[in-house]
Design a protein around this motif. Structure first.
Motif, PDB file in Angstrom:
ATOM      1  N   ALA A   1      13.227  59.871  20.287  1.00 41.92           N
ATOM      2  CA  ALA A   1      14.493  59.590  19.609  1.00 41.92           C
ATOM      3  C   ALA A   1      14.917  58.147  19.868  1.00 41.92           C
ATOM      4  O   ALA A   1      14.765  57.626  20.969  1.00 41.92           O
ATOM      5  CB  ALA A   1      15.578  60.535  20.091  1.00 41.92           C
ATOM      6  N   ALA A   2      15.441  57.489  18.839  1.00 47.18           N
ATOM      7  CA  ALA A   2      15.988  56.146  18.998  1.00 47.18           C
ATOM      8  C   ALA A   2      17.324  56.239  19.715  1.00 47.18           C
ATOM      9  O   ALA A   2      18.083  57.195  19.529  1.00 47.18           O
ATOM     10  CB  ALA A   2      16.153  55.483  17.637  1.00 47.18           C
ATOM     11  N   ALA A   3      17.602  55.234  20.534  1.00 47.03           N
ATOM     12  CA  ALA A   3      18.850  55.250  21.290  1.00 47.03           C
ATOM     13  C   ALA A   3      20.058  55.346  20.366  1.00 47.03           C
ATOM     14  O   ALA A   3      21.052  56.001  20.689  1.00 47.03           O
ATOM     15  CB  ALA A   3      18.937  53.997  22.164  1.00 47.03           C
ATOM     16  N   SER A   4      19.980  54.716  19.202  1.00 49.80           N
ATOM     17  CA  SER A   4      21.115  54.700  18.278  1.00 49.80           C
ATOM     18  C   SER A   4      21.470  56.092  17.759  1.00 49.80           C
ATOM     19  O   SER A   4      22.638  56.412  17.551  1.00 49.80           O
ATOM     20  CB  SER A   4      20.818  53.777  17.093  1.00 49.80           C
ATOM     21  OG  SER A   4      19.635  54.198  16.424  1.00 49.80           O
ATOM     22  N   SER A   5      20.462  56.923  17.553  1.00 48.87           N
ATOM     23  CA  SER A   5      20.722  58.286  17.069  1.00 48.87           C
ATOM     24  C   SER A   5      20.903  59.274  18.209  1.00 48.87           C
ATOM     25  O   SER A   5      21.522  60.335  18.039  1.00 48.87           O
ATOM     26  CB  SER A   5      19.575  58.759  16.163  1.00 48.87           C
ATOM     27  OG  SER A   5      18.348  58.774  16.872  1.00 48.87           O
ATOM     28  N   LEU A   6      20.368  58.939  19.373  1.00 53.10           N
ATOM     29  CA  LEU A   6      20.439  59.860  20.509  1.00 53.10           C
ATOM     30  C   LEU A   6      21.855  59.987  21.060  1.00 53.10           C
ATOM     31  O   LEU A   6      22.287  61.081  21.438  1.00 53.10           O
ATOM     32  CB  LEU A   6      19.491  59.381  21.617  1.00 53.10           C
ATOM     33  CG  LEU A   6      19.440  60.227  22.888  1.00 53.10           C
ATOM     34  CD1 LEU A   6      18.962  61.634  22.567  1.00 53.10           C
ATOM     35  CD2 LEU A   6      18.525  59.575  23.919  1.00 53.10           C
ATOM     36  N   GLY A   7      22.587  58.885  21.082  1.00 50.61           N
ATOM     37  CA  GLY A   7      23.918  58.889  21.676  1.00 50.61           C
ATOM     38  C   GLY A   7      24.842  59.953  21.116  1.00 50.61           C
ATOM     39  O   GLY A   7      25.360  60.791  21.869  1.00 50.61           O
ATOM     40  N   PRO A   8      25.073  59.971  19.804  1.00 48.27           N
ATOM     41  CA  PRO A   8      25.963  60.997  19.237  1.00 48.27           C
ATOM     42  C   PRO A   8      25.465  62.416  19.466  1.00 48.27           C
ATOM     43  O   PRO A   8      26.262  63.329  19.701  1.00 48.27           O
ATOM     44  CB  PRO A   8      25.979  60.648  17.740  1.00 48.27           C
ATOM     45  CG  PRO A   8      25.610  59.207  17.677  1.00 48.27           C
ATOM     46  CD  PRO A   8      24.660  58.982  18.798  1.00 48.27           C
ATOM     47  N   LEU A   9      24.146  62.619  19.393  1.00 50.56           N
ATOM     48  CA  LEU A   9      23.578  63.947  19.627  1.00 50.56           C
ATOM     49  C   LEU A   9      23.894  64.435  21.040  1.00 50.56           C
ATOM     50  O   LEU A   9      24.375  65.550  21.243  1.00 50.56           O
ATOM     51  CB  LEU A   9      22.061  63.921  19.431  1.00 50.56           C
ATOM     52  CG  LEU A   9      21.486  64.078  18.031  1.00 50.56           C
ATOM     53  CD1 LEU A   9      19.983  63.887  18.072  1.00 50.56           C
ATOM     54  CD2 LEU A   9      21.838  65.440  17.449  1.00 50.56           C
ATOM     55  N   LEU A  10      23.598  63.588  22.015  1.00 50.39           N
ATOM     56  CA  LEU A  10      23.821  63.976  23.408  1.00 50.39           C
ATOM     57  C   LEU A  10      25.300  64.223  23.685  1.00 50.39           C
ATOM     58  O   LEU A  10      25.669  65.206  24.331  1.00 50.39           O
ATOM     59  CB  LEU A  10      23.309  62.879  24.344  1.00 50.39           C
ATOM     60  CG  LEU A  10      21.830  62.852  24.676  1.00 50.39           C
ATOM     61  CD1 LEU A  10      21.547  61.758  25.690  1.00 50.39           C
ATOM     62  CD2 LEU A  10      21.341  64.197  25.186  1.00 50.39           C
ATOM     63  N   ALA A  11      26.140  63.310  23.201  1.00 51.15           N
ATOM     64  CA  ALA A  11      27.568  63.458  23.457  1.00 51.15           C
ATOM     65  C   ALA A  11      28.100  64.759  22.860  1.00 51.15           C
ATOM     66  O   ALA A  11      28.893  65.469  23.496  1.00 51.15           O
ATOM     67  CB  ALA A  11      28.313  62.254  22.881  1.00 51.15           C
ATOM     68  N   ASP A  12      27.654  65.089  21.662  1.00 51.76           N
ATOM     69  CA  ASP A  12      28.118  66.309  21.004  1.00 51.76           C
ATOM     70  C   ASP A  12      27.715  67.552  21.800  1.00 51.76           C
ATOM     71  O   ASP A  12      28.540  68.432  22.074  1.00 51.76           O
ATOM     72  CB  ASP A  12      27.538  66.373  19.588  1.00 51.76           C
ATOM     73  CG  ASP A  12      28.211  67.435  18.732  1.00 51.76           C
ATOM     74  OD1 ASP A  12      29.344  67.836  19.068  1.00 51.76           O
ATOM     75  OD2 ASP A  12      27.612  67.865  17.731  1.00 51.76           O
ATOM     76  N   VAL A  13      26.442  67.609  22.184  1.00 53.27           N
ATOM     77  CA  VAL A  13      25.957  68.767  22.938  1.00 53.27           C
ATOM     78  C   VAL A  13      26.643  68.865  24.297  1.00 53.27           C
ATOM     79  O   VAL A  13      27.095  69.940  24.716  1.00 53.27           O
ATOM     80  CB  VAL A  13      24.426  68.709  23.098  1.00 53.27           C
ATOM     81  CG1 VAL A  13      23.947  69.760  24.100  1.00 53.27           C
ATOM     82  CG2 VAL A  13      23.736  68.921  21.753  1.00 53.27           C
ATOM     83  N   MET A  14      26.761  67.735  24.986  1.00 55.08           N
ATOM     84  CA  MET A  14      27.299  67.770  26.347  1.00 55.08           C
ATOM     85  C   MET A  14      28.802  67.980  26.384  1.00 55.08           C
ATOM     86  O   MET A  14      29.347  68.394  27.414  1.00 55.08           O
ATOM     87  CB  MET A  14      26.893  66.500  27.091  1.00 55.08           C
ATOM     88  CG  MET A  14      25.383  66.402  27.273  1.00 55.08           C
ATOM     89  SD  MET A  14      24.846  64.902  28.113  1.00 55.08           S
ATOM     90  CE  MET A  14      25.332  65.269  29.777  1.00 55.08           C
TER      91      MET A  14
END
Length: 203
Positions: free
Chosen positions: A18-31
């Motif tokens: 995963a690219a850092a740019s797309s990973l951030g929102p994904l991780l924040a949402d899940v966490m």
């Protein structure tokens, strides 16, 4: 499952590639929606890419009081202020990682389906041992870590144990009473809606 006494904690693995740019929102949402106990970064990718992901994951996770470990890369863990490493070679690198990272770091060891490797890792100073895969997968040699392995470990060994690899709702229900952590990653990131997928698994 998560509301029952002695239920395991959620150990989240970031998506590979995963690219850092797309990973951030994904991780924040899940966490923000689930009580993650530990976040693990797979070791695939260039040092530069892993460094960017490590910085991003650390920022998001530490803001939520969640520890971050990375596969195998001791120097990257040190350089980017991570909490430790997840070693994929059983007990072989545990003592080295502990020496490099210090007593307060997290050192985990993946031991496949081997009780012997698990015990050696625990004796070498691992903070946790993980076994897997728990379900059928195209990777590896077809051998799976069965419930009997986790049941034996939870009865005989005090070091926390993590179940990982191709976890289904049925397997999670079976393993929940005899594990300390359940590691989920590909099971949710492969779906179009990771939050919905995790909700289905972690209920």
């Amino acid at each position: 499952m998560t509301e029952q006494p002695n239920s395991p904690q959620l150990y989240l693995i970031t998506p590979v590639g995963a690219a850092a740019s797309s990973l951030g929102p994904l991780l924040a949402d899940v966490m923000d929606r689930f009580p993650v106990a530990c976040l693990r970064i797979p070791g695939a990718g260039t040092e530069e890419d892993l460094g960017r992901i490590a910085d991003l994951a650390r920022e998001i996770a530490h803001a939520r009081d969640v520890a971050v470990v990375i596969d195998d890369h001791v120097r990257l863990a040190l350089r980017h202020g991570l909490d430790g490493v997840h070693l994929r070679d059983g007990a072989r690198s545990v003592r080295h990682a502990r020496k490099e990272l210090g007593a307060d770091a997290i050192v985990g060891a993946f031991c496949g389906i081997s009780r012997h490797d698990g015990m050696n890792a625990a004796e070498a100073g691992a903070d946790y041992v993980s076994f897997g895969p728990c379900g059928e997968t195209a990777l590896g040699h077809g051998a799976m870590a069965g419930a009997d392995l986790f049941e034996w470990w939870s009865e005989m060994i005090e070091i926390p144990v993590v179940a990982e690899g191709a976890l289904s709702p049925a397997l999670i229900g079976q393993l929940a009473p005899i594990t300390d952590f359940l590691a989920l990653g590909p099971e949710i990131w492969a779906e179009s809606d990771p939050v919905a997928a995790l909700t289905h698994l972690w209920r």
